[in-house]
Scaffold this active site. Structure first.
Site, mmCIF file in Angstrom:
data_model
loop_
_atom_site.group_PDB
_atom_site.id
_atom_site.type_symbol
_atom_site.label_atom_id
_atom_site.label_comp_id
_atom_site.label_asym_id
_atom_site.label_seq_id
_atom_site.Cartn_x
_atom_site.Cartn_y
_atom_site.Cartn_z
ATOM 1 N NE ARG A 192 43.476 1.389 25.595
ATOM 2 C CZ ARG A 192 43.658 1.565 26.902
ATOM 3 N NH1 ARG A 192 42.665 1.979 27.667
ATOM 4 N NH2 ARG A 192 44.843 1.370 27.436
ATOM 5 C CG ASP A 193 44.912 5.035 28.288
ATOM 6 O OD1 ASP A 193 43.805 5.296 28.768
ATOM 7 O OD2 ASP A 193 45.912 4.770 28.982
ATOM 8 C CG HIS B 19 49.880 1.745 30.413
ATOM 9 N ND1 HIS B 19 49.442 1.984 29.131
ATOM 10 C CD2 HIS B 19 49.084 2.482 31.220
ATOM 11 C CE1 HIS B 19 48.412 2.828 29.160
ATOM 12 N NE2 HIS B 19 48.170 3.146 30.428
ATOM 13 C CG HIS C 66 48.689 7.098 33.383
ATOM 14 N ND1 HIS C 66 47.493 7.674 33.032
ATOM 15 C CD2 HIS C 66 48.663 5.853 32.871
ATOM 16 C CE1 HIS C 66 46.772 6.798 32.348
ATOM 17 N NE2 HIS C 66 47.449 5.681 32.237
ATOM 18 C CB CYS D 85 44.264 10.682 35.780
ATOM 19 S SG CYS D 85 44.255 9.462 37.099
ATOM 20 C CG ASN E 65 48.491 7.126 28.550
ATOM 21 O OD1 ASN E 65 48.777 6.018 28.970
ATOM 22 N ND2 ASN E 65 47.265 7.481 28.246
#
Lengths: 307, 307
Positions: free
Chosen positions: B16-17, B210, B212, B243, B252
């Site tokens: 996903r991310d 979560h 980064h 990002c 991430n």
């Protein structure tokens, strides 16, 4: 130098550990310009080179000249690495404020690197201490207990052995002892346990951690050390250099990101982060092929950052 | 799932991310093969996609199919992101076990992203909770408090406001709340202080961070969260993605390096690190242009590592 109780000293080792591992070569005058930029950004202690055989590491052949040049920089503590008495004498003759001496806790690593075991190396440190103390000009003697968090040859390095070697090194009369994660195997729990055990053995003579970012854990390991009271860390602008034991792996922890972390956490380093980032340009020009890391440099200093 | 008191759940968000930010596009069958490899390596919870407008994020257009495919993987908790009730309904219809809903603590960021303020978004979460609870099939509802450690638009996000929004989100009846360092501004001291303040407000409903790695501090921040009792972390294989607020910055935190850190520290993740590293090959083939990070992958798993 700073009296702030929370302050942390970041020791830049780029001109030594970084350049030593780099592919390209940096000319003496460029080294000195770079060192001046680093000092101007607020780094108060810089390891500028090593007195080792120029046949082994040609990049370091000009260390005497670099030390003498760096001594002209006001307020800078000039460190140089040496692996034996001959090197320490050369460091003293050049006028270095500090000589840094690596001694492997792993006997196998020590034999492989300098053809002598750990105990013989402790004796070598003692001979350096004796020689230096007999001179009229003082020179600080820092010893780095290398492979303190594991060894690519021996594997685990028992914490009790690390503490024993640290105690033997402190007993030589050396001023300070650092723990070095030479091969990048450290993790935060190991850092905490090892630092505690060494502090139990030698107290505040343990001053510094020399960490690599090999597994991506460098700053987490620094945080673990900070939590245990460590207030000095080696670091390298742009994380220059690599790992001799793992081709393609990253090198020392990144000065920019370490300074960002510490200052963000309210721990003054005396370093001006924007000026520090400017010192990357010279590195980029001098060593265009060299990988340069840093989260802060890639993303930019966040607007929430203040010192 | 694991009863080990020290165990930590690593939630893979790469599909996903990671893919959402990636330049290239991954075909549905490749996504499913990759998700299966990740699950086979021991990752028990994977965010497989997001139910958002395919015009906005074409990469996620096949999320329904991916969810349905992932449901065939034994023991896997299948999560999907949704930004509104329509997306949550689609997640439920596809059979997702978990819907993850981001809500920005920063009002400005919220308006910029979804054209609604934070309070309106909390109400939106409430409407999702009400709808989901009225269905016969249960679905876990996780909310991520985004920009919880700073905002690229507003700058600092006050901790008290983070705790207020977290409390409002918990009061909607959502099952879990996570804190997200959406723009990568977090540092360890801020993580500690924010986690404590949110725990004071909502207790164990705060489950996850979560993070980064934008500034290189990702694993140091994870360590800080771990110290405060957080036992779930999102991460992304190879640190895929970037990002949106800092072109060229890293994304991430890296699953491989996080698993290495946790397992090294004696915190079981259930993940088989060598198998996890194998899952990189498919990623490399599918997205050859995409930067892939990981210290452990670059240097190799050290010989001292054991689980």
């Amino acid at each position: 130098m700073s009296a702030h109780p929370d302050s942390v000293l970041v020791c830049e080792v780029g001109p030594r550990d970084g350049l030593q591992m780099a592919q390209g070569r940096m000319a003496t005058d460029v080294k000195l310009r770079w060192i001046r930029q680093l000092a101007d950004a607020g780094l108060r202690e810089i390891e500028v080179g090593s007195f080792v055989s120029p046949r082994m590491i040609p990049q370091m052949a000009d260390t005497g000249e670099v030390v003498r040049g760096a001594l002209a920089i006001d307020g800078l503590t000039v460190c140089a690495l040496a692996c034996n008495l001959k090197g320490a004498i050369a460091a003293h003759e050049a006028g270095a404020h500090v000589v840094a001496i690596p001694v492997s806790v792993s006997d196998t690593h020590s034999h492989a690197n300098v053809n002598k075991g750990t105990d013989a190396q402790v004796e070598m440190v003692r001979s350096i201490v004796d020689w230096v103390r007999a001179q009229s000009r003082p020179m600080r003697i820092d010893v780095a207990a290398a492979t303190a968090f594991g060894c690519s040859m021996e594997g685990d390095v028992p914490r009790r052995r690390v503490a024993q070697v640290a105690a033997a090194l402190a007993a030589t009369g050396a001023d300070r002892v650092a723990l070095a994660d030479t091969v990048g195997y450290a993790h935060p729990a190991l850092v905490r346990e090892t630092v505690r055990e060494v502090q139990d053995a030698i107290g505040a003579t343990l001053t510094k951690l020399h960490l690599h970012d090999t597994m991506g854990l460098g700053l987490a390991n620094a945080l673990a050390g900070l939590d245990e009271g460590i207030r000095e860390f080696d670091a390298c602008l742009a994380g220059l250099g690599g790992c001799p034991f793992a081709p393609g792996a990253s090198g020392n922890i990144v000065t920019e990101d370490l300074v960002f972390m510490l200052e963000s956490m309210g721990r003054p380093t005396g370093v001006d982060l924007p000026r520090l980032l400017e010192a990357r340009s010279l590195l980029r020009q001098a060593l265009p092929q060299e990988p340069m890391r840093s989260g802060v440099a890639a993303a930019g200093i966040p607007r929430t950052f203040r010192t």
